[in-house]
Design a protein around this motif. Structure first.
Motif, PDB file in Angstrom:
ATOM      1  N   LEU A 143       0.740  -1.011   0.050  1.00  9.79           N
ATOM      2  CA  LEU A 143      -0.043   0.097   0.139  1.00  9.79           C
ATOM      3  C   LEU A 143       1.009   1.408  -0.325  1.00  9.79           C
ATOM      4  N   PRO A 144       0.545   2.046  -1.006  1.00  8.26           N
ATOM      5  CA  PRO A 144       1.217   3.459  -0.794  1.00  8.26           C
ATOM      6  C   PRO A 144       1.491   3.942   1.260  1.00  8.26           C
ATOM      7  N   ARG A 151      -3.096  -4.556  -9.165  1.00  7.79           N
ATOM      8  CA  ARG A 151      -2.761  -4.220  -7.612  1.00  7.79           C
ATOM      9  C   ARG A 151      -2.456  -5.393  -6.917  1.00  7.79           C
ATOM     10  N   LEU A 176      -3.755   9.707   3.031  1.00 12.75           N
ATOM     11  CA  LEU A 176      -5.042   9.512   1.246  1.00 12.75           C
ATOM     12  C   LEU A 176      -4.123   9.023   0.055  1.00 12.75           C
ATOM     13  N   GLU A 177      -3.624   8.318  -0.171  1.00 14.10           N
ATOM     14  CA  GLU A 177      -3.421   8.069  -1.086  1.00 14.10           C
ATOM     15  C   GLU A 177      -3.225   6.087  -1.825  1.00 14.10           C
ATOM     16  N   GLU A 178      -3.811   6.444  -2.918  1.00 17.20           N
ATOM     17  CA  GLU A 178      -4.623   4.897  -3.364  1.00 17.20           C
ATOM     18  C   GLU A 178      -3.941   4.120  -3.995  1.00 17.20           C
ATOM     19  N   GLN A 179      -4.131   3.829  -4.504  1.00 14.72           N
ATOM     20  CA  GLN A 179      -2.818   2.351  -5.297  1.00 14.72           C
ATOM     21  C   GLN A 179      -3.199   2.751  -6.565  1.00 14.72           C
ATOM     22  N   ARG A 180      -2.370   2.833  -7.589  1.00 13.94           N
ATOM     23  CA  ARG A 180      -2.399   3.355  -8.775  1.00 13.94           C
ATOM     24  C   ARG A 180      -2.730   1.961  -9.634  1.00 13.94           C
ATOM     25  N   GLN A 181      -3.746   2.445 -10.571  1.00  7.18           N
ATOM     26  CA  GLN A 181      -3.864   1.302 -11.422  1.00  7.18           C
ATOM     27  C   GLN A 181      -4.937   1.764 -12.847  1.00  7.18           C
TER      28      GLN A 181
END
Lengths: 294, 632
Positions: free
Chosen positions: A177-178, A237, A182-187
């Motif tokens: 996980l980043p 992910r 509040l950082e989302e995973q990139r996809q």
């Protein structure tokens, strides 16, 4: 138990149909009249409603393990008024609310997303709410999903289906996980597109019910569960280690190799998920994976 | 008797989130739900989740938009909590693998929605609710949380002190739909109601057949007041023949509304000169019905929503589900022709009064999601604010019930002495329970809840005066006994009236009289109709004698809830003689801030409903929200 019961060969005659209660009564009046009729005659032998140009015949499978007269599976006939845009679910609701409140089936959302009302309609697995009466030949015959235990009328026991769904670790397992707040995973858009169809499953069980292999092998995971595994295995992910772990779950006797690519699951899926393709792709991935570790 | 620390009633978005949160705090939690969780109506939500997660956006903008959308009837602490917690909860969903739509840089997509000053509606195609529901159910499976699915909770086990704020909830009674067993469930810490909407009060609704407001009605009869029930959202774009929802996302992406003359009426008739189709939902619904009433509707029934100009690629990418819905449920190809739409019941802004931790005034009883009223939405909910409400307040209720200290709540619950009571409401019939029939068997039909709620006595006096206060086990046990008596009675009774007939009558009257446009005459007519249905319900019976999957029985019990909630909606609508948000009154065409900046509260009061008012909280953390004219 099986739903393959002998159907009565005789069509109801006009006279029989006309003895049915007239329209324009309140549902309560109708019910009471029918209840009296029912007690005078053998239950289920008499069609309910009026057979005429404005109605169609709905044949519904009936069974109740503890009610006299329903312990032997049978079909009941209901004449339901045709309406524009009417679905099989609408027709069942009409028959229940106007003719026989004991008629039992699961339903909730009415818009093909809750997956409650998969039935065997005119010989094919379909969602009641998604199937237009106008697309079917009358009489319309509604039965519970084949290859599943019948609880009552059109309600089947879904436990085995849920067990198979739960058997494939049907949950996201994060890889890395980043760390940022509040950082989302990139996809990538492409990867999201790749799993898109597989995420549309509504757990209705139509595919499982249509599958001959699943019918003969109770341990076979079945198309829905394998599709669930596909949804995660193909999601970038999760990362490579987890993908390998998921392929290992699929690469077993009762996993992907049971599928004989008959496409019956794909044909009946109400969400148009290419189930057979997904299973085939997992087979290929599993082979590649195995070669890699030689 | 089953026993857990925390019981969550309902397996939709709020319930699943509450269960996960309670579990993470170490509680032994179980979900008791009449539908398997993946069947819940959260799955039908389409548009998205409002969350301020991008540069240029901030939680206070989200809060401001929400307060404005609420027409200044939301409580600032609730709204600010929603706006502050939503980003974290939304990213949490992404971390749980939810398949959000993506931008080119791989981040989650957001789009414009009605009433928003920033495009902050985070979405997964036009099926965001489906993905949210399944993602959270996956997490429930991962954690091994126990789910009693197809168990219908039909009664709360609450003590019966005179003041509801002294009462305590010890558990619930549930009916195993598959076997007909009635069993007690004891909750050591708390019961969280997450039973969703009440759309079945109306006959044209986007809500599922299962949305019968069970939790709100049970809490109401147990003593927790209902808040702002008159505020019902009518979604402007539902398919005319079924009520199936066409997402606001269509307009968010650029979809246009036309009347039968081909006029873009939102602009041409000045309903919303700035925002046009993306004005708040109440504004657009009224505009559509005005067009139809003035003869500019198609077939005098609906208007057109056109998205053809967006092009096949964009539609397929972002709104594909809409194409399926329009095809399957209206026979229309959205790529080739405009879609017919009209307003339909969609959402209840009101519900069980709670504070920002999900607590009701009854100790140990919580509510979250659509069945609750914190109040975030006030008199009108913004699109994209329902899903964040589920996850934000579901999580908070779960944590609090599990024993986590969330600090002092700023919102008070229960009736305070200084609150204003409504004494002058002119109702054509008495609301509330039908007069006590003594030994009359009708006392059983409605669950015997006319005088003692759904509660059982913990008062030593009722036991002859010598025993101590009843134990929690006794309270649950006696609730079970009462429920068994009622179910036996309903099944054994072999004539009377059936619920389907009553339901149809109630729904028709509510749709006719308590819809988008309301007037005194219609509201009074509705109260009379509801009364008639309530009295007829005393003679209700269940035809199906079976203990196996008796949906006839379930629908009959649900019917009681629909009656109580329909009455609550209509009483509030009659009392509130102003026009605010979704509540429009023909005789009162203006918002009356001097008189009506207050919540409508309705307490069951053992069968004689007590209508009173509670002030709105407009003081936020850093600022006070000054009511302004609401224009879009």
């Amino acid at each position: 138990m099986s739903t393959q019961i002998q159907e009565e060969a005789d069509e109801p005659t006009e006279t029989e149909a006309e003895t049915a209660p007239a329209e324009r009564q309140s549902p309560g009046d109708r019910r009471r009249a029918e209840k009296r009729t029912a007690s005078d005659q053998a239950v289920g032998s008499e069609p309910v409603g009026r057979a005429d140009d404005d109605t169609f015949r709905l044949k519904v499978f009936r069974y109740d393990p503890e009610v006299e007269g329903k312990m032997e599976p049978r079909f009941d006939d209901f004449y339901v008024p045709r309406e524009k845009g009417m679905t099989v679910l609408d027709a069942l609701i009409y028959a229940r609310d106007h003719y026989d409140t004991t008629l039992t089936f699961r339903h909730s959302c009415r818009q093909a997303v809750c997956g409650s009302d998969a039935f065997f309609v005119n010989g094919r697995q379909r969602l009641g709410c998604q199937t237009q009466i106008s697309d079917l030949e009358a009489p319309i015959r509604v039965e519970p999903l084949p290859h599943q235990d019948v609880v009552k009328d059109l309600v089947v026991d879904m436990e085995h289906f849920y067990d198979q769904m739960h058997a494939v670790e049907p949950f996201f397992q994060e890889d890395d996980l980043p760390s940022g707040d509040l950082e989302e995973q990139r996809q990538s858009r492409e990867n999201r597109e790749k799993i898109k169809m597989s995420t549309r499953c509504i757990w209705c069980g139509a595919c499982m019910s249509s599958c001959n292999i699943a019918a003969g092998d109770n341990e076979y995971l079945g198309p829905a569960a394998i599709n669930k595994a596909y949804r995660f295995a193909m999601d970038d992910r999760e990362g490579d280690d987890l993908k390998q772990h998921r392929l290992n779950i699929m690469d077993q006797e009762h996993g992907v190799w049971r599928c004989q690519t008959q496409f019956s699951c794909t044909n009946v899926c109400p969400k148009d998920i290419p189930l057979t393709e997904h299973i085939q792709e997992l087979k290929r991935e599993a082979v590649k994976q195995n070669l890699k570790f030689w | 008797m089953h026993e857990h620390d925390v019981l969550v009633i309902g397996g939709g978005g709020a319930g699943l989130r509450a269960a996960i949160a309670a579990h993470e705090e170490g509680a032994d939690v179980a979900i008791v739900t009449k539908l398997h969780p993946v069947r819940s109506h959260t799955g039908a939500a389409e548009g998205g989740i409002n969350a301020a997660i991008r540069d240029g956006d901030s939680w206070d903008l989200h809060a401001y938009d929400t307060m404005k959308g609420s027409d200044y009837l939301g409580d600032a602490p609730a709204i600010e909590t929603l706006a502050q917690d939503s980003p974290g909860e939304t990213v949490q969903l992404e971390h749980w693998g939810m398949p959000f739509s993506r931008e080119d840089d791989g981040r989650v997509s957001q789009r414009p929605f009605g009433g928003l000053s920033f495009p902050r509606t985070t979405y997964a195609g036009a099926e965001t609710g489906h993905h949210l529901l399944h993602t959270m159910y996956e997490q429930v499976v991962k954690r091994g949380i126990q789910v009693y699915d197809e168990w219908y909770v039909s009664r709360l086990a609450v003590t019966d002190e005179d003041d509801p704020s002294d009462r305590q909830c010890h558990g619930v009674v549930a009916y195993d739909i598959k076997t007909g067993q009635i069993e007690g469930f004891k909750a050591r810490n708390g019961v969280i109601l997450a039973t969703g909407g009440l759309g079945q009060v109306y006959d044209h609704t986007t809500n599922a057949v299962a949305n019968t407001g069970d939790g709100a009605a049970m809490a109401y009869r147990a003593g927790a007041p209902l808040e702002d029930m008159e505020f019902i959202q009518f979604h402007p774009t539902t398919l005319p023949s079924t009520g199936v929802l066409i997402s606001e996302g269509v307009r968010g992406e650029g979809g246009i509304l036309y009347n039968a003359e081909g006029e873009r009426f939102m602009f041409e008739y000045g309903y919303a000169n700035n925002a046009g189709e993306l004005a708040s939902r109440d504004v657009v619904s009224r505009a559509e019905l005005t067009e139809i009433n003035e003869g500019r509707g198609v077939d005098d029934e609906y208007v057109y929503l056109d998205m053809r100009h967006l092009g096949e690629e964009r539609i397929t990418d972002r709104l594909e589900n809409i194409l399926h819905l329009a095809r399957d449920f209206e026979g229309v190809d959205g790529l080739e022709e405009p879609m017919p739409v009209k307003p339909g019941q969609h959402y209840a802004m009101g519900g069980v009064e709670t504070n920002e931790h999900g607590q009701t005034c009854i100790d140990g009883l919580y509510a979250a999601g659509e069945c609750a009223c914190v109040s975030v939405h006030g008199s009108n909910r913004l699109g994209g604010n329902a899903l964040p409400e589920l996850i934000v307040f579901g999580a908070r209720a779960g944590r609090h019930a599990a024993g986590t200290d969330l600090g002092e709540p700023e919102i008070a619950t229960g009736k305070a002495d200084e609150f204003e009571t409504e004494d002058n409401l002119d109702t054509p019939v008495e609301p509330g329970a039908v007069a006590d029939g003594g030994e009359d068997e009708s006392a059983v039909a409605d669950g015997g809840e006319r005088t003692d709620g759904s509660r059982v006595s913990s008062d030593p006096r009722s036991d002859g005066g010598e025993t101590a206060v009843a134990s929690a086990d006794d309270v649950v046990r006696r609730a079970v006994e009462n429920e068994r008596t009622r179910v036996e009675y309903l099944i054994e009774k072999d004539e009377g009236i059936q619920q389907a007939e009553l339901r149809e009558k109630l729904q028709k009257s509510m749709t006719q009289n308590v819809n988008v446009f309301r007037n005194e005459e219609g509201l009074k007519q509705a109260l009379e109709d509801i009364r008639e249905v309530r009295e007829a319900y005393q003679d209700v019976y269940v035809d199906d004698p079976s203990r196996t999957f008796n949906t006839d029985l379930i629908h009959t019990i649900e019917m009681q809830n629909l009656i109580d909630l329909a009455e609550a909606i209509t009483l509030g609508a009659l009392a509130r003689d102003e026009f605010r948000g979704a509540h429009w009154r023909q005789e009162h065409q203006e918002r009356k801030d001097d008189e009506w900046l207050k919540h409508t509260m309705l307490a069951w009061d053992d069968g004689t409903p007590d209508l009173y008012y509670k002030p709105v909280i407009l003081d936020g953390e850093e600022k006070t929200y000054e009511p302004k004219v609401r224009s879009y």
